[in-house]
Scaffold this motif. Structure first.
Motif, PDB file in Angstrom:
ATOM      1  N   ARG A 183      50.342 -12.357  47.730  1.00 25.18           N
ATOM      2  CA  ARG A 183      50.963 -11.273  46.974  1.00 25.18           C
ATOM      3  C   ARG A 183      49.902 -10.327  46.396  1.00 25.18           C
ATOM      4  O   ARG A 183      50.098  -9.105  46.378  1.00 25.18           O
ATOM      5  N   VAL A 184      48.789 -10.881  45.947  1.00 24.03           N
ATOM      6  CA  VAL A 184      47.701 -10.042  45.437  1.00 24.03           C
ATOM      7  C   VAL A 184      47.105  -9.215  46.571  1.00 24.03           C
ATOM      8  O   VAL A 184      46.813  -8.019  46.408  1.00 24.03           O
ATOM      9  N   TRP A 185      46.925  -9.823  47.715  1.00 27.03           N
ATOM     10  CA  TRP A 185      46.427  -9.081  48.880  1.00 27.03           C
ATOM     11  C   TRP A 185      47.377  -7.949  49.272  1.00 27.03           C
ATOM     12  O   TRP A 185      46.949  -6.822  49.520  1.00 27.03           O
ATOM     13  N   LEU A 186      48.663  -8.248  49.348  1.00 26.85           N
ATOM     14  CA  LEU A 186      49.641  -7.224  49.728  1.00 26.85           C
ATOM     15  C   LEU A 186      49.626  -6.072  48.735  1.00 26.85           C
ATOM     16  O   LEU A 186      49.685  -4.903  49.116  1.00 26.85           O
ATOM     17  N   ASP A 187      49.520  -6.405  47.453  1.00 25.33           N
ATOM     18  CA  ASP A 187      49.487  -5.365  46.422  1.00 25.33           C
ATOM     19  C   ASP A 187      48.212  -4.529  46.512  1.00 25.33           C
ATOM     20  O   ASP A 187      48.194  -3.364  46.101  1.00 25.33           O
ATOM     21  N   ALA A 188      47.140  -5.121  47.060  1.00 26.15           N
ATOM     22  CA  ALA A 188      45.881  -4.394  47.230  1.00 26.15           C
ATOM     23  C   ALA A 188      45.863  -3.562  48.513  1.00 26.15           C
ATOM     24  O   ALA A 188      44.860  -2.899  48.801  1.00 26.15           O
ATOM     25  N   GLY A 189      46.954  -3.608  49.267  1.00 23.50           N
ATOM     26  CA  GLY A 189      47.060  -2.784  50.467  1.00 23.50           C
ATOM     27  C   GLY A 189      46.636  -3.456  51.754  1.00 23.50           C
ATOM     28  O   GLY A 189      46.571  -2.812  52.807  1.00 23.50           O
ATOM     29  N   TYR A 190      46.354  -4.757  51.701  1.00 21.65           N
ATOM     30  CA  TYR A 190      45.976  -5.474  52.914  1.00 21.65           C
ATOM     31  C   TYR A 190      47.204  -5.897  53.709  1.00 21.65           C
ATOM     32  O   TYR A 190      48.272  -6.159  53.146  1.00 21.65           O
ATOM     33  N   GLU A 191      47.044  -5.994  55.014  1.00 20.48           N
ATOM     34  CA  GLU A 191      47.952  -6.773  55.821  1.00 20.48           C
ATOM     35  C   GLU A 191      47.499  -8.229  55.721  1.00 20.48           C
ATOM     36  O   GLU A 191      46.325  -8.507  55.453  1.00 20.48           O
ATOM     37  N   VAL A 192      48.421  -9.161  55.903  1.00 22.94           N
ATOM     38  CA  VAL A 192      48.083 -10.578  55.776  1.00 22.94           C
ATOM     39  C   VAL A 192      48.508 -11.314  57.034  1.00 22.94           C
ATOM     40  O   VAL A 192      49.639 -11.189  57.490  1.00 22.94           O
ATOM     41  N   HIS A 193      47.583 -12.070  57.589  1.00 23.87           N
ATOM     42  CA  HIS A 193      47.882 -12.966  58.715  1.00 23.87           C
ATOM     43  C   HIS A 193      47.670 -14.388  58.220  1.00 23.87           C
ATOM     44  O   HIS A 193      46.551 -14.801  57.942  1.00 23.87           O
TER      45      HIS A 193
END
Length: 412
Positions: A67-77
């Motif tokens: 969730r922190v990654w997504l909020d930072a604008g990253y895509e997540v695999h």
């Protein structure tokens, strides 16, 4: 294998930053950043006692990371395995008189429902060991070819040889035994013996050498392969699944602290021997959860199961908050009062942040504070404290605060 339905994650104004995570090998905080896609591997369950609070706490930690990654604008695999053939599962199946495949399937179904109930983001790749027998066997054959896998004679009841990984021969500038755990030889030896290893196995080159492939035995599941009939060892499964779906040098390897050694250390060793590169940039570990001062275990009859709490009427949001009130990296104890505290907290928040726009503190500033806390090694207790304070004062944009809680803490 299918995972579970993904919950909606609201988009928030602005963006957060890449989190700093505690890295076990370096004993320091490292920025878990990526160019575009953050890649995460979290070790999955051996499906025979899912889903107790220890499981839930670990998967909630890495749900928060996503969730922190997504909020930072990253895509997540995100990739996760299921150890659906292994000694503990087979032992439980034999003890209960249930076919091991039926036991695994039922527990995986229960795990899926618990993860959906807790609104945990699912992996993109959810892979059972029994789905990748051939790739694992091919990896074992490659390790033999490279001189870091070797055969050990087995009892007469076995068909073929067991295959082990030579930890000393595999040591190089990329990996050596102890590199990811940071443990000394005596501690590694103790953990290896306690956590599924066989240090006294005759024919091994080193007591810490782990099993790569177990030759077929009577009354055990086995498969034909390029290295003979048998089944995979524990650590090699995660190495192969992670490399297959994420590649090497991925962003974060996660799991419980009981996996530091031997599982994560030796999985990293297998992967390094196969790829020539480190497995991951950050090795992150969640703490253990006990029950009222005692280790949770099936034998003691004190497992606190998410499904049982829900069946007794607990609000899944309260379960989630009760777990998130503890920092993911600490060992902690569950007491029944924790659920009461979670229920009271979610009730306060729902009352305080109802409606759309009300008087009170700045919801935008609150969002900034939440982002700051979570970027600092996933400090969920600090984030919860900010929200508790805001629930007392009120906020000037309740809708934004509800979205912030949903997006960052997964609580609706």
């Amino acid at each position: 294998m299918r995972a579970w339905p993904a919950p909606d994650v609201p988009a928030l104004p602005g963006s957060g930053t890449a989190p700093r995570l505690w890295d076990t090998p370096s004993a320091s905080l490292i920025e878990a950043s990526a160019e575009r896609t953050a890649r995460l591997y979290v070790c999955g369950i051996t499906p025979y006692d899912a889903t107790h609070l220890g499981h839930a706490s670990s998967y909630l930690a890495y749900d928060t990371l996503q969730r922190v990654w997504l909020d930072a604008g990253y895509e997540v695999h995100y990739a996760q395995n299921i150890t659906d053939v292994d000694d503990p599962l087979l032992e439980r199946a034999n003890a209960t008189g249930v076919d091991w495949r039926e036991l695994a399937a039922s527990q995986v179904d229960l795990f899926r429902s618990d993860m959906e109930r807790l609104r945990i983001l699912p992996p993109e790749d959810y892979v059972a060991v029994t789905e990748v027998i051939d790739p694992i066997a091919e990896a074992v054959a490659l390790l033999i070819e490279r001189g870091v896998g070797y055969r050990v004679e087995t009892p007469d009841s076995a068909v073929g040889d067991d295959i082990y990984f030579d930890v000393r021969a595999a040591g190089d500038d990329v990996w050596h035994v102890g590199a990811e755990s940071g443990l000394d030889e005596a501690t590694m030896a103790a953990y290896f013996a306690e956590r599924g290893g066989d240090p006294d196995r005759a024919g091994k080159r080193d007591p810490l050498d782990p099993l790569l492939w177990r030759a077929a035995r009577d009354d055990e599941p086995s498969w034909d392969s390029v290295v003979g009939r048998g089944r995979p060892g524990w650590h090699i499964e995660c190495s192969v699944i992670a490399l297959q779906h994420l590649g090497s040098d991925f962003t974060v390897q996660g799991g419980g602290s009981d996996l530091v050694f031997p599982h994560h250390d030796l999985s990293a060793g297998h992967a390094a021997a196969l790829s020539g590169h480190p497995l991951a940039k950050v090795f992150s570990h969640a703490g253990m959860v006990a029950y009222e001062g005692t280790k949770m275990s099936k034998s003691l009859g004190n497992l606190v199961l998410v499904s049982r709490l829900a069946a007794d009427g607990a609000d899944p949001a309260a379960i989630r908050l009760a777990i998130l009130a503890n920092h993911y990296r600490t060992d902690w104890e569950w007491h029944d009062r924790h659920l009461d505290e979670g229920e009271a907290r979610i009730a306060r928040w729902r009352a305080a942040f109802a409606g759309s726009v009300v008087d009170g503190a700045s919801a935008t500033a609150l969002l900034a504070g939440l982002r700051e806390r979570l970027a600092d090694d996933l400090d969920t207790p600090g984030a919860i404290a900010l929200l508790d304070a805001a629930a007392q004062t009120g906020v000037d944009d309740a809708a934004l605060t509800r979205a912030s809680i949903d997006a960052l803490l997964g609580v609706r």
